[in-house]
Design an enzyme around this catalytic site. Structure first.
Site: not given
Length: 235
Positions: A15, A145
């Protein structure tokens, strides 16, 4: 005359901005199963638009991965689920660090390990891991990250060597700066500067990444590679 059965693709994080494009593009050639964690409204929309099947669950839970693999076949696995956070290294908490590693690395480990045995039995399969340009060159204030995305590159290369003899291809996509999604909140001047650093003079789109995934899904003599979808940012 019988119609050949369509293969099945499993996409994590369906999504999100890139995930949604993946579901749209990949569903042109595969039956798609996608995971999501929170956004049921978007999941329902994707099911309706692309005849995909949504599976709600946290991929950092090994039981979710095992249940998913028990219910669905998988010819193409796309480890796409991800999160981002911009934060100075000195301010990172233990929770920040482990959450980043869990979603990108532990989740990919659980899902991949759950589906690999069936791929080995069939002597075929394709795994795509979605890394980032920052996993290649690093990003200031995104150490955790960048580290997680670099880990996915190593994960890709090692799996490709180990499972190539079993007929399984493993590749990696490293998107550059993509419009929307994780980059939606970047200041306009920062986005403008990033565009100027690309020889193509624009940011990437989620569709650019999804088209690359579809290419790699069908590239039968490509494995262990990192495909940069970055508009030439690294040139």
């Amino acid at each position: 005359m019988t119609t050949a059965k369509r293969k099945t693709a499993v996409i994590t994080g369906g999504t999100g901005t890139i995930g949604r494009a993946m579901v749209e593009i990949i569903s042109k050639r595969y039956d798609v199963v996608f995971t999501y964690n929170h956004n049921k409204k978007k999941a329902d929309e994707l099911e309706r638009l692309y005849s995909a099947k949504a599976y709600r669950g946290d991929i950092t839970d090994i039981n979710v991965a095992q249940r998913l693999a028990a219910r669905h076949e998988c010819d193409l696995l796309i480890n796409n689920a991800g999160i981002s956070q911009i934060k100075p290294f000195a301010d990172l908490t233990e929770l920040d660090w482990y959450k980043m590693m869990d979603v990108h690395l532990t989740g990919s480990f659980y899902i991949t390990q759950a589906f690999l045995p069936a791929m080995v039995t069939k002597k075929s399969g394709c795994i795509l891991n979605i890394s980032s340009i920052w996993g290649q060159v690093g990003a200031s204030c995104e150490v955790h990250y960048s580290t997680a995305k670099a880990g996915l590159i190593g994960f890709t290369k090692a799996l490709a060597k180990e499972y190539g003899p079993s007929g399984i291809r493993v590749n990696c996509i490293a998107p550059g700066v993509i419009e929307g999604g994780m980059n939606a909140d970047l200041p306009a001047d920062v986005l403008r500067e990033l565009k100027e650093q690309s020889p193509l003079g624009r940011l990437g789109t989620a569709k650019d990444v999804a088209v690359a995934a579809l290419y790699l899904a069908g590239a039968e003599f490509v494995t262990g590679q990192v495909l940069g979808i970055d508009g030439g940012f690294l040139l």
